[in-house]
Design an enzyme around this catalytic site. Sequence first.
Site, short mmCIF file in Angstrom:
data_model
loop_
_atom_site.label_atom_id
_atom_site.label_comp_id
_atom_site.label_asym_id
_atom_site.label_seq_id
_atom_site.Cartn_x
_atom_site.Cartn_y
_atom_site.Cartn_z
N LYS A 174 0.84 -1.20 0.00
CA LYS A 174 0.00 0.00 0.00
C LYS A 174 0.88 1.25 0.00
O LYS A 174 1.65 1.47 0.93
CB LYS A 174 -0.92 -0.01 1.22
CG LYS A 174 -1.86 -1.22 1.23
CD LYS A 174 -2.73 -1.28 2.46
CE LYS A 174 -1.94 -1.51 3.72
NZ LYS A 174 -2.80 -1.84 4.87
N THR A 205 -9.09 9.43 7.76
CA THR A 205 -8.73 8.17 7.10
C THR A 205 -8.48 7.04 8.09
O THR A 205 -7.84 6.05 7.74
CB THR A 205 -7.46 8.38 6.25
OG1 THR A 205 -6.41 8.89 7.11
CG2 THR A 205 -7.71 9.37 5.12
N GLY A 207 -8.69 3.74 9.84
CA GLY A 207 -9.28 2.45 9.49
C GLY A 207 -9.08 2.01 8.05
O GLY A 207 -9.61 0.98 7.64
N THR A 208 -8.30 2.76 7.27
CA THR A 208 -8.16 2.42 5.84
C THR A 208 -7.52 1.04 5.66
O THR A 208 -7.97 0.27 4.81
CB THR A 208 -7.31 3.47 5.11
OG1 THR A 208 -6.12 3.72 5.85
CG2 THR A 208 -8.06 4.76 4.93
N GLY A 209 -6.47 0.74 6.42
CA GLY A 209 -5.79 -0.54 6.23
C GLY A 209 -6.67 -1.72 6.58
O GLY A 209 -6.73 -2.71 5.84
N CYS A 210 -7.37 -1.63 7.71
CA CYS A 210 -8.29 -2.69 8.11
C CYS A 210 -9.39 -2.87 7.07
O CYS A 210 -9.77 -3.99 6.70
CB CYS A 210 -8.94 -2.35 9.45
SG CYS A 210 -7.78 -1.99 10.78
#
Length: 261
Positions: A174, A205, A207-210
């Site tokens: 990412k 932003t 929580g984007t990775g989860c």
Amino acid sequence: MTPVRVLTVAGSDSGGGAGIQADLKTMMALGTHGMSVITAVTAQNSLGVQGAWELPVEAIRAQFRSVVDDIGVQAVKTGMLASAPLVETVAELLAGTDAPVVVDPVGVSKHGDSLLAASALDSVRTKLLPVATVATPNLDEVTQLTGLEVTDEAGMRRAADAVLRFGPRWALIKGGHLSGDAVDLLTDGTEEHWLRAPRLDNRHTHGTGCTLASAVAAGLAKGLTVPEAAVAAKEYVTGAIAAGFALGGGIGPVDHAWRRR
């Protein structure tokens, strides 16, 4: 008809923006039934992580067996696994299931708080990543795992090669921390897919990775190929970031329900 079932193995975010809460919201938004193995409880809000308490290994094992043996799963996503014993327990459990596994090697929160003990890194490399269908590290996590500092797209390619050497079938690197467009690289060492989206002017932003990892898992559970699941997940998380909203005094969450607004 039995719904498509996806299991998240991760920590709880009391503020609801990331972790188990973000995973379950994503799974519901994408039409799947989300289930959970809670690995840790955090005191967390828009300003940061104020505390974290991991659950005992027996609790993780019992939750996993309870869900998998009775209900069954069609994909698994892992998130916060704070210590080596937790990482090794989860890796052992995953090795015994034939469902695809998305490993989000969570190391640092959006606010810069460490969520992974340094002593657990080697277990992530040698136990968890080898059972992953897809690993989804951000650039900070790439540095933790490989020592590589990524500053451009060529560096993302080198990072993917380094992550793949730990054993996952696919690496989704990412690139959200780079400048310019929000670009991610998905590769299995042979195929290469660059996933691009405009960089959005929205600081909310959390929580984007989860969310991205859970969306990939939901796609795999539905029978999509890894590239198809990654493309669909990128589209979903881009919309969720665009609709992210202020909550509390710091970084607000992405909007998991953006398609229903």
